[in-house]
Design an enzyme around this catalytic site. Structure first.
Site, PDB file in Angstrom:
ATOM      1  N   LEU A  74      10.938  -4.764  -5.937  1.00 41.19           N
ATOM      2  CA  LEU A  74      10.840  -3.966  -7.169  1.00 41.19           C
ATOM      3  C   LEU A  74      10.334  -2.550  -6.892  1.00 41.19           C
ATOM      4  O   LEU A  74       9.596  -2.315  -5.940  1.00 41.19           O
ATOM      5  CB  LEU A  74       9.941  -4.660  -8.194  1.00 41.19           C
ATOM      6  CG  LEU A  74       8.462  -4.908  -7.898  1.00 41.19           C
ATOM      7  CD1 LEU A  74       7.627  -3.649  -8.019  1.00 41.19           C
ATOM      8  CD2 LEU A  74       7.943  -5.961  -8.848  1.00 41.19           C
ATOM      9  N   LYS A  75      10.778  -1.615  -7.757  1.00 40.48           N
ATOM     10  CA  LYS A  75      10.287  -0.236  -7.701  1.00 40.48           C
ATOM     11  C   LYS A  75       9.290  -0.064  -8.829  1.00 40.48           C
ATOM     12  O   LYS A  75       9.619  -0.381  -9.976  1.00 40.48           O
ATOM     13  CB  LYS A  75      11.389   0.794  -7.985  1.00 40.48           C
ATOM     14  CG  LYS A  75      12.562   0.776  -7.095  1.00 40.48           C
ATOM     15  CD  LYS A  75      13.524   1.915  -7.481  1.00 40.48           C
ATOM     16  CE  LYS A  75      14.299   1.714  -8.780  1.00 40.48           C
ATOM     17  NZ  LYS A  75      15.183   0.582  -8.861  1.00 40.48           N
ATOM     18  N   ALA A  78      15.235  15.819  -2.198  1.00 41.18           N
ATOM     19  CA  ALA A  78      14.169  16.480  -1.431  1.00 41.18           C
ATOM     20  C   ALA A  78      13.013  16.808  -2.362  1.00 41.18           C
ATOM     21  O   ALA A  78      13.195  16.965  -3.569  1.00 41.18           O
ATOM     22  CB  ALA A  78      14.719  17.751  -0.805  1.00 41.18           C
ATOM     23  N   CYS A 102       3.514   1.374  -0.640  1.00 40.52           N
ATOM     24  CA  CYS A 102       4.324   0.607   0.320  1.00 40.52           C
ATOM     25  C   CYS A 102       4.851   1.360   1.537  1.00 40.52           C
ATOM     26  O   CYS A 102       4.666   0.910   2.665  1.00 40.52           O
ATOM     27  CB  CYS A 102       5.493  -0.029  -0.416  1.00 40.52           C
ATOM     28  SG  CYS A 102       4.949  -1.261  -1.602  1.00 40.52           S
ATOM     29  N   THR A 122      -1.647  -6.238   0.838  1.00 39.09           N
ATOM     30  CA  THR A 122      -1.632  -6.253   2.311  1.00 39.09           C
ATOM     31  C   THR A 122      -1.872  -4.821   2.795  1.00 39.09           C
ATOM     32  O   THR A 122      -0.961  -4.183   3.334  1.00 39.09           O
ATOM     33  CB  THR A 122      -0.284  -6.790   2.849  1.00 39.09           C
ATOM     34  OG1 THR A 122       0.789  -6.139   2.137  1.00 39.09           O
ATOM     35  CG2 THR A 122      -0.168  -8.280   2.659  1.00 39.09           C
ATOM     36  N   THR A 139       4.304  -8.268   1.092  1.00 38.16           N
ATOM     37  CA  THR A 139       4.988  -7.742   2.275  1.00 38.16           C
ATOM     38  C   THR A 139       4.098  -7.997   3.483  1.00 38.16           C
ATOM     39  O   THR A 139       2.989  -7.461   3.564  1.00 38.16           O
ATOM     40  CB  THR A 139       5.221  -6.227   2.094  1.00 38.16           C
ATOM     41  OG1 THR A 139       5.957  -6.029   0.885  1.00 38.16           O
ATOM     42  CG2 THR A 139       5.980  -5.641   3.267  1.00 38.16           C
TER      43      THR A 139
HETATM   44  N1  LIG Z   1       3.537  -2.331  -5.662  1.00 34.82           N
HETATM   45  C1  LIG Z   1       4.809  -2.351  -5.289  1.00 34.82           C
HETATM   46  O1  LIG Z   1       5.624  -1.540  -5.702  1.00 34.82           O
HETATM   47  C2  LIG Z   1       5.293  -3.414  -4.336  1.00 34.82           C
HETATM   48  C3  LIG Z   1       6.678  -3.641  -4.224  1.00 34.82           C
HETATM   49  C4  LIG Z   1       7.128  -4.631  -3.349  1.00 34.82           C
HETATM   50  C5  LIG Z   1       6.212  -5.349  -2.587  1.00 34.82           C
HETATM   51  N2  LIG Z   1       4.877  -5.073  -2.691  1.00 34.82           N
HETATM   52  C6  LIG Z   1       3.943  -5.875  -1.886  1.00 34.82           C
HETATM   53  O2  LIG Z   1       3.383  -6.874  -2.736  1.00 34.82           O
HETATM   54  C7  LIG Z   1       2.017  -7.112  -2.377  1.00 34.82           C
HETATM   55  C8  LIG Z   1       1.118  -6.893  -3.589  1.00 34.82           C
HETATM   56  O3  LIG Z   1       1.210  -5.547  -3.967  1.00 34.82           O
HETATM   57  P1  LIG Z   1       0.569  -5.020  -5.344  1.00 34.82           P
HETATM   58  O4  LIG Z   1       0.951  -3.588  -5.446  1.00 34.82           O
HETATM   59  O5  LIG Z   1       0.903  -5.952  -6.427  1.00 34.82           O
HETATM   60  O6  LIG Z   1      -0.992  -5.151  -4.976  1.00 34.82           O
HETATM   61  P2  LIG Z   1      -2.245  -5.021  -5.971  1.00 34.82           P
HETATM   62  O7  LIG Z   1      -3.362  -4.532  -5.127  1.00 34.82           O
HETATM   63  O8  LIG Z   1      -1.845  -4.286  -7.200  1.00 34.82           O
HETATM   64  O9  LIG Z   1      -2.543  -6.533  -6.402  1.00 34.82           O
HETATM   65  C9  LIG Z   1      -3.102  -7.487  -5.563  1.00 34.82           C
HETATM   66  C10 LIG Z   1      -3.928  -8.437  -6.427  1.00 34.82           C
HETATM   67  O10 LIG Z   1      -4.359  -9.539  -5.623  1.00 34.82           O
HETATM   68  C11 LIG Z   1      -5.688  -9.890  -6.034  1.00 34.82           C
HETATM   69  N3  LIG Z   1      -6.305 -10.673  -4.949  1.00 34.82           N
HETATM   70  C12 LIG Z   1      -6.743 -10.249  -3.750  1.00 34.82           C
HETATM   71  N4  LIG Z   1      -7.194 -11.291  -3.013  1.00 34.82           N
HETATM   72  C13 LIG Z   1      -7.041 -12.391  -3.783  1.00 34.82           C
HETATM   73  C14 LIG Z   1      -7.321 -13.762  -3.574  1.00 34.82           C
HETATM   74  N5  LIG Z   1      -7.811 -14.218  -2.429  1.00 34.82           N
HETATM   75  N6  LIG Z   1      -7.048 -14.627  -4.583  1.00 34.82           N
HETATM   76  C15 LIG Z   1      -6.517 -14.175  -5.755  1.00 34.82           C
HETATM   77  N7  LIG Z   1      -6.211 -12.878  -5.989  1.00 34.82           N
HETATM   78  C16 LIG Z   1      -6.482 -12.000  -5.027  1.00 34.82           C
HETATM   79  C17 LIG Z   1      -6.336  -8.546  -6.304  1.00 34.82           C
HETATM   80  O11 LIG Z   1      -7.498  -8.682  -7.107  1.00 34.82           O
HETATM   81  C18 LIG Z   1      -5.203  -7.814  -7.001  1.00 34.82           C
HETATM   82  O12 LIG Z   1      -5.230  -8.016  -8.403  1.00 34.82           O
HETATM   83  C19 LIG Z   1       1.725  -6.204  -1.194  1.00 34.82           C
HETATM   84  O13 LIG Z   1       1.962  -6.899  -0.008  1.00 34.82           O
HETATM   85  C20 LIG Z   1       2.758  -5.104  -1.352  1.00 34.82           C
HETATM   86  O14 LIG Z   1       3.067  -4.490  -0.126  1.00 34.82           O
HETATM   87  C21 LIG Z   1       4.401  -4.147  -3.563  1.00 34.82           C
END
Ligand SMILES: NC(=O)c1ccc[n+]([C@@H]2O[C@H](COP(=O)([O-])OP(=O)(O)OC[C@H]3O[C@@H](n4cnc5c(N)ncnc54)[C@H](O)[C@@H]3O)[C@@H](O)[C@H]2O)c1
Length: 421
Positions: free
Chosen positions: A159-160, A258, A266, A86, A124
């Site tokens: 998750l972190k 700090a 995020c 997102t 998110t």
């Molecule tokens: N990375 C973090 O630490 C974290 C922690 C908590 C929440 N989030 C939230 O989780 C979500 C995902 O984050 P992420 O870091 O895993 O993202 P990312 O970019 O690593 O992964 C997203 C995946 O979705 C795939 N994708 C995109 N469109 C698609 C579709 N239409 N069909 C199938 N697959 C598709 C992409 O190819 C990619 O592999 C976000 O909203 C982020 O804010 C991330």
């Protein structure tokens, strides 16, 4: 339970592998063929401590597989998590293209599926998205009604990166928002083996809980950095200050470190998205906006401090640490990007090193030099800037008498300057 996960990035892959370890049968779906092949051959697509073992075991025992085929993935499961990206648009608002695409694809499979399926947003998303975007798109594409013919829920992820596998198995709490009782039940059952507190609420509140948590943490970091900048000007080590401040139970010791500022995919994205949403609603967010301003400026302090030590123009400067935090290869919004750019603008020749994130960083900044080790980066440079606290940067012997600007408090050398101490 039979689970499908749309989006196999950091969140999707970790969630999928860990749910498989808990005894579920998981299908990961992604649009990138290379990711699918890597996962099926037990090779993680992201660097996360402990993930390779969990993934390898899950694929090995047939509990997890990846596919690009939505009918296969959704059709053979009973609950689907949406874990796609997102990202921010240029104006800071949230780009829901991936979420809308995922919802559309899920809906078209549900059209042909007779048994009751639950669709759960884990990405998110700005409060209101599950009810106003995900639900209606799935309804249109499937011809079915949310909460009646298919289930709808929101289960934010906390998750972190760098400790994601651990966080999955030991979260502080699980938040479950659901429109229908069946989806709430399925999610409760899925997380019950973890034995952690579960907070039940509605989908929009669940979405707001995720934003509020991230913005709260981001604000603590920005505040301790600002206090650190003032402390340094007063000749005080903010690390001492933070230790005593954190002993106050109302404040607590975590997220009081700090340094060079927060990064990652995020905090900035989520704070910007909520601030934009608030503006749409006619609500001002001066605190959130100043958190972002403070954090944008903080990495540049490293370069300013370096300038106080030597004339940067024409010098070789080693930048140690490119990922936004140690134990991760994620460089999204990393402070190192700002540091490298500011050094380049001042005419430095940058030699960068990171134990795992150089390949990702190279895609964003192909024109700088990448060293194979911290030692070779340091030895070939006139000065060093430490941006990420990888353990291997802690050895003072690495630096000799070279000027070192330490953005994380990881070492102490002869010719040393800390960012807030
Ligand atoms: N990375 C973090 O630490 C974290 C922690 C908590 C929440 N989030 C939230 O989780 C979500 C995902 O984050 P992420 O870091 O895993 O993202 P990312 O970019 O690593 O992964 C997203 C995946 O979705 C795939 N994708 C995109 N469109 C698609 C579709 N239409 N069909 C199938 N697959 C598709 C992409 O190819 C990619 O592999 C976000 O909203 C982020 O804010 C991330």
């Amino acid at each position: 339970m039979k689970i499908s996960i749309v989006g196999s990035g950091y969140v999707g892959l970790v969630t999928g592998a860990c749910l498989a370890k808990l005894g579920n049968s998981v299908v990961l779906i992604d649009v990138i063929e290379e990711k699918i092949q890597r996962i099926n051959s037990r090779r993680p697509t992201v660097f996360e401590p402990g993930l390779d073992a969990v993934l390898s075991e899950a694929v090995g025992k047939g509990a997890l597989r990846a596919t690009a085929d939505f009918s296969d993935g959704i059709g053979t499961t009973e609950l689907t998590f949406i874990c796609v990206g997102t990202p921010s648009r240029d104006d800071g608002s949230q780009d829901l293209t991936q979420v809308a695409g995922a919802a559309e694809s899920i809906g078209s499979v549900l059209k042909e599926k007779s048994d009751y399926h639950s669709v759960v947003t884990k990405s998110t998303v700005v409060p209101g998205t599950t009810l106003k975007t995900v639900g209606p798109i799935v309804e249109r594409a499937s011809g079915k009604r949310a909460g009646v013919d298919f289930g709808l829920g929101m289960n934010p992820e906390f998750l972190k990166e760098g400790d994601a596998v651990n966080d999955f198995f030991r979260p502080d709490r699980v938040v479950i928002g659901a429109v229908d009782a069946k989806t709430r039940e399925r999610l409760s059952e899925l997380y019950s083996p973890l034995g952690v507190p579960v907070f039940h609420t509605d989908c929009t509140t669940a979405e707001m809980i995720k934003y509020s948590s991230n913005i709260f943490l981001a604000a603590r970091v920005a505040l301790v950095n600002e206090l650190g900048n003032v402390s340094k000007a007063l000749g005080i080590d903010v690390r001492e200050v933070a230790k005593a401040v954190g002993m106050d139970r109302r404040i607590g010791p975590l997220f009081l470190k700090a340094g060079a500022g927060f990064g990652g995919s995020c905090f900035r994205k989520d704070a910007s998205a909520l601030s934009r949403k608030a503006r749409e609603l006619g609500v001002s967010t001066p605190i959130i906006d100043s958190v972002l301003m403070q954090n944008d400026a903080q990495p540049l302090r490293l370069v300013e401090l370096l300038e106080g030590k030597l004339k940067i123009k024409g010098k070789r400067i080693a930048v140690l640490g490119l990922s936004f935090k140690p134990n991760s290869d994620d460089v999204r919004d990393a402070p190192s990007l700002k540091v490298v750019d500011a050094l380049a603008v001042r005419g430095a020749y940058v030699v960068a090193y990171d134990p795992v994130a150089s390949d990702n960083f190279r895609k964003l900044r192909p024109d700088i030099e990448y060293a194979k080790s911290a030692r070779s980066a340091v030895n070939s440079s006139d000065a060093v800037v430490i941006v990420t606290e990888w353990e291997e940067f802690s050895d003072p012997m690495l630096y000799g008498t070279k000027p070192v600007i330490d953005g994380r408090g990881i070492t102490k050398t002869e010719n040393y300057e800390g960012v807030c101490w």
